[in-house]
Write a protein that holds these residues in place. Structure first.
Motif, PDB file in Angstrom:
ATOM      1  N   ILE A 242      25.306 -13.010   7.934  1.00 47.02           N
ATOM      2  CA  ILE A 242      24.976 -11.587   8.091  1.00 47.02           C
ATOM      3  C   ILE A 242      25.446 -10.812   6.856  1.00 47.02           C
ATOM      4  CG2 ILE A 242      25.444  -9.498   9.454  1.00 47.02           C
ATOM      5  CD1 ILE A 242      25.881 -11.382  11.876  1.00 47.02           C
ATOM      6  N   VAL A 243      26.692 -11.100   6.426  1.00 46.82           N
ATOM      7  CA  VAL A 243      27.213 -10.415   5.227  1.00 46.82           C
ATOM      8  C   VAL A 243      26.381 -10.807   4.007  1.00 46.82           C
ATOM      9  CG1 VAL A 243      29.265  -9.983   3.822  1.00 46.82           C
ATOM     10  CG2 VAL A 243      29.522 -10.419   6.278  1.00 46.82           C
ATOM     11  N   SER A 244      25.993 -12.085   3.931  1.00 46.97           N
ATOM     12  CA  SER A 244      25.148 -12.557   2.822  1.00 46.97           C
ATOM     13  C   SER A 244      23.829 -11.803   2.799  1.00 46.97           C
ATOM     14  CB  SER A 244      24.819 -14.049   2.978  1.00 46.97           C
ATOM     15  OG  SER A 244      25.988 -14.797   3.130  1.00 46.97           O
ATOM     16  N   ALA A 245      23.248 -11.597   3.988  1.00 46.26           N
ATOM     17  CA  ALA A 245      21.965 -10.889   4.077  1.00 46.26           C
ATOM     18  C   ALA A 245      22.125  -9.445   3.587  1.00 46.26           C
ATOM     19  CB  ALA A 245      21.456 -10.915   5.515  1.00 46.26           C
ATOM     20  N   PHE A 246      23.272  -8.836   3.903  1.00 51.02           N
ATOM     21  CA  PHE A 246      23.531  -7.474   3.419  1.00 51.02           C
ATOM     22  C   PHE A 246      23.625  -7.459   1.889  1.00 51.02           C
ATOM     23  CE2 PHE A 246      26.956  -4.529   1.987  1.00 51.02           C
ATOM     24  CZ  PHE A 246      26.179  -3.380   1.975  1.00 51.02           C
ATOM     25  N   TYR A 247      24.400  -8.402   1.320  1.00 49.40           N
ATOM     26  CA  TYR A 247      24.532  -8.463  -0.146  1.00 49.40           C
ATOM     27  C   TYR A 247      23.158  -8.636  -0.805  1.00 49.40           C
ATOM     28  CZ  TYR A 247      29.623  -9.330   0.360  1.00 49.40           C
ATOM     29  OH  TYR A 247      30.967  -9.240   0.653  1.00 49.40           O
ATOM     30  N   THR A 248      22.367  -9.526  -0.213  1.00 50.95           N
ATOM     31  CA  THR A 248      21.033  -9.813  -0.765  1.00 50.95           C
ATOM     32  C   THR A 248      20.164  -8.552  -0.732  1.00 50.95           C
ATOM     33  OG1 THR A 248      21.181 -12.102   0.004  1.00 50.95           O
ATOM     34  CG2 THR A 248      18.982 -11.290  -0.511  1.00 50.95           C
ATOM     35  N   GLY A 249      20.142  -7.890   0.429  1.00 51.71           N
ATOM     36  CA  GLY A 249      19.340  -6.673   0.564  1.00 51.71           C
ATOM     37  C   GLY A 249      19.788  -5.586  -0.397  1.00 51.71           C
ATOM     38  N   LEU A 250      21.105  -5.441  -0.534  1.00 52.84           N
ATOM     39  CA  LEU A 250      21.643  -4.396  -1.416  1.00 52.84           C
ATOM     40  C   LEU A 250      21.222  -4.641  -2.870  1.00 52.84           C
ATOM     41  CD1 LEU A 250      23.447  -1.883  -1.681  1.00 52.84           C
ATOM     42  CD2 LEU A 250      25.402  -3.411  -2.028  1.00 52.84           C
ATOM     43  N   LEU A 251      21.330  -5.893  -3.328  1.00 50.01           N
ATOM     44  CA  LEU A 251      20.939  -6.182  -4.710  1.00 50.01           C
ATOM     45  C   LEU A 251      19.438  -5.949  -4.901  1.00 50.01           C
ATOM     46  CD1 LEU A 251      21.693  -7.132  -7.551  1.00 50.01           C
ATOM     47  CD2 LEU A 251      21.314  -9.492  -6.813  1.00 50.01           C
TER      48      LEU A 251
END
Length: 347
Positions: A242-251
């Motif tokens: 979930i945190v990875s998905a947030f980082y990906t979306g943010l970038l």
């Protein structure tokens, strides 16, 4: 451990004969994933001792690492491997080449890279990626709905039990689904913003829960302290995707602006040479460890400074190298072993 870290390898994009054919967002993401992976891998490679003092900066950095880094970046790398797998096969087949045969050679070469690398870095992931690449091969033909649903359900199940190594296959399946849905070819800012907002809310909730278990005493050997620490780490692995998905979306959201594309351009070159940089991270860490006798004598915080130096060296090397050459050195060898012909190296 960091198995996964290997993930790299999606160099698949390199396949595109002409550079503008590359999906640049994937290079930026791969670069980001590599930056996180080294922060976690350096610990086991240098035998870093856990901080004894509860309120030291070292202990704070340890907690930061397990809240925001561990289990957050190999997941991005693994997912990208699935995306790269899909793009590689689709492009090879579109050109009338025998995609499956090329892919099998590609995985065999990756496995050999992994066999060599694992001698120096026991937690490495290239060999694991090569094996998982064969496991996901049949899913290339599966429907995108099936890959999305099956990948998601499997990931939730394995995440619930915090089994990091088993999360590799479902993450790759989700990467294949992203390829099938052409997510990266047609990035839509509105959808990315909604997705990132949802993942931010879920990440905040998950991290709040994980932080409740953050151990005060880290290097202490009582059973209660050990159990609390394990609970903290396992919760972190469970919420990792979930945190990875947030980082990906943010970038991806930031990359919608020219300013950030320019600002992060070193990250793009770093990610284009992911295989070379992943393996050379190990080389540089072990070289520094031997040269300065760091093994077992360096703190977590000191390891961060060493990683920062390695970032600078690798960013400069990647940027300069790609100015003159089409592929990273190991990417070039990987290409030769995939296609059985020598591609032109100079730009």
């Amino acid at each position: 451990m960091d198995h996964s870290h290997f993930h790299e390898h999606d160099h698949s994009q390199n396949h595109s004969q002409n550079q503008n054919n590359r999906i640049e967002a994937l290079d930026y993401l791969r670069g980001l994933a590599l930056m996180g992976i080294i922060l976690v891998n350096i610990g086991p490679l240098l035998g870093i001792l856990e901080p004894a003092s509860a309120h030291s900066l070292d202990a704070s950095y340890w907690r930061f690492l397990y809240l925001f880094v561990e289990g957050r970046f190999y997941t991005i790398f693994t997912f990208l491997f699935g995306v790269g797998f899909y793009i590689f096969l689709t492009r090879a087949n579109a050109k009338g080449k025998k995609g499956y045969r090329l892919f099998l050679r590609r995985m065999a070469a990756l496995f050999v890279f992994g066999l060599v690398h694992v001698q120096f870095h026991p937690g490495e992931a290239l060999g694991l990626y090569a094996v998982c690449g064969l496991i996901i091969l049949p899913f290339y033909k599966a429907s995108k709905i099936m890959n999305l649903v099956f990948g998601t359900l499997m990931l939730i199940a394995f995440a619930a039990f915090s089994i990091k190594i088993f999360m590799v296959v479902p993450l790759m399946l989700l990467g294949i689904a992203a390829g099938q849905y052409r997510v990266f070819e047609k990035l839509q800012p509105k959808k990315i913003a909604v997705f990132t907002g949802m993942m931010l809310a879920l990440s905040a909730a998950g991290l709040t829960v994980q932080a409740q278990y953050a151990p005060v005493q880290i290097g202490v050997a009582t059973e209660q302290a050990y159990l609390q620490k394990q609970h903290f780490i396992r919760t972190g692995i469970a919420i990792g995707p979930i945190v990875s998905a947030f980082y990906t979306g943010l970038l991806l959201l930031l990359l919608q602006r020219r300013l950030f594309q320019k600002l992060f351009s070193p990250l793009k070159d770093y990610g284009r040479m992911a295989l070379t940089n992943y393996i050379s991270q190990t080389v540089l860490i072990l070289f520094a460890g031997n040269l300065f006798d760091f093994d077992g004598r360096i703190s977590y915080l000191q390891s961060l400074y060493l990683c920062l130096i390695i970032y600078v060296l690798q960013f400069i090397f990647s940027t300069v190298w790609l100015r003159y050459f089409r592929y990273g050195p190991l990417e070039w060898i990987w290409r030769i072993s995939t296609y059985w012909k020598i591609p032109p190296m100079r730009r």
